[in-house]
Scaffold this motif. Structure first.
Motif: not given
Lengths: 418, 418
Positions: B76-85, B62-68, B126-130
């Motif tokens: 949530v999606s960032k956290g899931h990708l980290e946890r599932t590597r 995943g790539l995400f907004t650079t907005n603060l 955590e295998e679901v991205l939102v």
């Protein structure tokens, strides 16, 4: 000493008394005269050439566009200020043609404008500063300009300041001039000025020109320091569309005719006078921005540093989504928060607040929807205030002024072929 | 091996065969199914919820907004990708509400969307991205979403890809999906995708969402590397109005169902497939930009570095004066040169050239006015090309795509109160 009638923290230093509009802007200070004519660059009978001259050689300072592409008059004026180390006798300005992207011919034309002005009023060519505004990439009709300079110099007077302010306009909806009297312990002096802003009916309008005069007696280094300091929160704190032109120039001339000498002690009084005139002219430029219907003050508070406050305020002020929302009187705090978030400045959204017209719309990371109708009412006014606190604990703040973005901006710049 | 029918330097590596539109975008690669329903966030009967799932756990990036300011689903999606590597089974997306600036409730809602999707298809939460897109600062109607997820999961099929592409639209004028088959020495695999762009009828549209799938077999680190590389000159090379939203997300899922394994040798083929799909989706976003009538490709050549080429191209592409000039079919090279000049990149104006539609308009610091009519004719087309060479001798180049700025943009974002 401070006048009782004045208010605010600046009283400590000086008082500013607005000068009646009939006195003109640049010729309100003693020791200056102006002349303006129609020489044939713009359609008749519009004034399109002005000469502003001091009675004797004056201290001079200039600030110029940071655009890499610089018009010929910018190059010539910079060179003259360097050679004289901050002395000048006159400024010659034409409107209707920017003399930018005009190659070697353009540089020769700008030099000839200085030479002709010098010959007409009796000074060295390098004591003349040159400015142009108008279409980019069009060769100056130099013969008309040279004839015009002679006519303008022949009709100069202290009562011609307002004529000069009209001669530097392009499609500005109104002329911009302002003057104040500054009282100090050592006597009073006057600061005046005129500016042209952003109207764009021709293909490439080269935007901002501003000229500030004073009859204070001040050395070139001190004048330059004051000009730079005063521009920071005035001319450098406005944006119409985020575009920086090839011709932007701000000049200051100090005649010394008031006899009031500026040293380190009285420097704050000079700075205040310059700031007062510069702010009035700068806000006039924004009010007269292309398609503008509203003046928007974007203030960012409680940033870690003033630079960061300015960076966030500038990002909000240049956001097309914020500017269109204000145009539509939509109290759209989400666009303000999102613009701040992409500004590159770090802050904690949960500590930030957004006020529109003094109405709190966003706090603790959540909207205050019940307040939206009052904020919407504020946005129907001609003067709009947007405030965002970053909650950093740093306490730094900055204000950037801009205008709304209307369909008229697009029509002026796109829909009418030029 | 290269297919004879293909052309250009990429043939060396692979061939891309467009997939028939009827095959759908995200479900064109093997091993994916989608479902889409109207759950009640948007006005009926518009689809507003989609579930995209792989038949088994997939590699994910995943790539995400650079907005603060980041929306809850981004967190949530960032956290899931980290946890599932870098593993995921499904993506759940709603339109009509961005779930941004919604505080702790918003985070809880995004987590519940993942939990409900996981329960419906049988995987770990955590295998679901939102992802969410829509109005900022409005609380999600979570009960409707949860019911919708059950319905969408119950109707999933490989033939529902185009329905999913419609369900993620907000006011996009058309859905954006694309797929290609990539042939390699080791067999063929497919890359597909869908995206939503920038339409803005509600107060704060949170702009870009894109989802790319492939049936190549690729490890999470290699997928992430390819996704980042492919986004650089596609999704990260477009701009509608210079605004970066709170919700921008780009996801990639790789099912491995084609059996074609991606290693360092075949990595270029994966990259090309991702680039082809991403470019088609990204250009679709620009074409569907608010008020857009034209797609403008701004190419800067002969810069010292690619970063500098990109910086100049981006400044030109975001210039409101350039965008309005293109809208008005005005071959306004002066605005292009002036925008480049304020980009912060050093170059020699006298060595620079400007072409519009292949017509030389500016060279040696001077205009080529006789060419203007031919350039104006080019600007009446739907696809516009602006090229500027900086003449640095460095040879680096970059392209940024944008759209014209029309009065309709202002009307969409300002004149209609929301």
């Amino acid at each position: 000493m401070p006048r009782a009638a004045s208010t605010g923290p600046r009283d400590r230093l000086s008082a500013q008394i607005p000068v009646a509009a009939s006195a003109g802007g640049v010729t309100a200070p003693a020791g200056f005269a102006a002349g303006a004519v129609h020489c044939g660059i713009k359609a008749p009978p519009a004034l399109d050439l002005a000469v502003l001259a001091a009675d004797a050689t004056a201290s001079a300072a200039g600030l110029f566009t940071t655009n890499l592409v610089q018009a010929a008059p910018v190059t010539v004026s910079k060179g003259h200020l360097e050679r004289t180390r901050g002395r000048a006798r006159a400024i010659v300005v034409n409107s209707g043609c920017a003399n930018a992207c005009t190659g070697a011919d353009g540089l020769a034309h700008a030099a000839r404008m200085a030479e002709a002005t010098a010959a007409a009023i009796g000074c060295a060519p390098e004591e003349v500063l040159v400015a142009s505004t108008g279409v980019i990439g069009v060769t100056l009709k130099i013969d008309r300009i040279l004839t015009g300079i002679q006519s303008a110099a022949a009709t100069m007077g202290r009562d011609q300041g307002s004529e000069a302010a009209r001669a530097i306009m392009t499609t500005d909806p109104f002329p911009k001039e302002h003057a104040v009297i500054v009282e100090t312990e050592h006597g009073a002096f006057t600061v005046g000025g005129m500016a042209k802003g952003s109207g764009m009916i021709e293909p490439n309008m080269a935007t901002m020109l501003a000229f500030v005069t004073t009859d204070a007696r001040v050395s070139p280094p001190l004048l330059r320091r004051a000009l730079q300091a005063s521009a920071r929160d005035t001319f450098n704190a406005i944006t119409v569309d985020g575009e920086c032109s090839t011709n932007d120039s701000l000049f200051a001339l100090a005649s010394g005719a008031s006899g009031v000498a500026i040293d380190e002690d009285t420097y704050p009084a000079l700075l205040e006078g310059l700031q007062a005139v510069s702010r009035a002219l700068a806000l006039g430029i924004v009010r007269g921005g292309e398609g503008a219907t509203k003046l928007i003050a974007v203030t960012v508070r409680d940033a870690r540093t003033t630079d960061e406050a300015r960076q966030v305020a500038r990002t909000i002020a240049n956001s097309p989504l914020v500017k269109t929302a204000v145009h539509g009187a939509d109290p759209n705090w989400g666009r303000i928060v999102a613009a701040a978030g992409r500004s590159g400045v770090l802050f904690d959204v949960d500590r930030a607040t957004v006020h529109v017209g003094g109405v709190l719309l966003f706090e603790n990371g959540l909207p205050r929807d019940e307040a939206a109708p009052r904020a919407a009412e504020h946005l129907t006014r001609r003067d709009v205030q947007i405030e965002m606190s970053l909650g950093s604990g740093g306490g730094a703040s900055a204000t950037i002024w801009t205008c709304d973005l209307s369909a008229e901006y697009v029509r002026i710049n796109g829909e009418y072929r030029t």
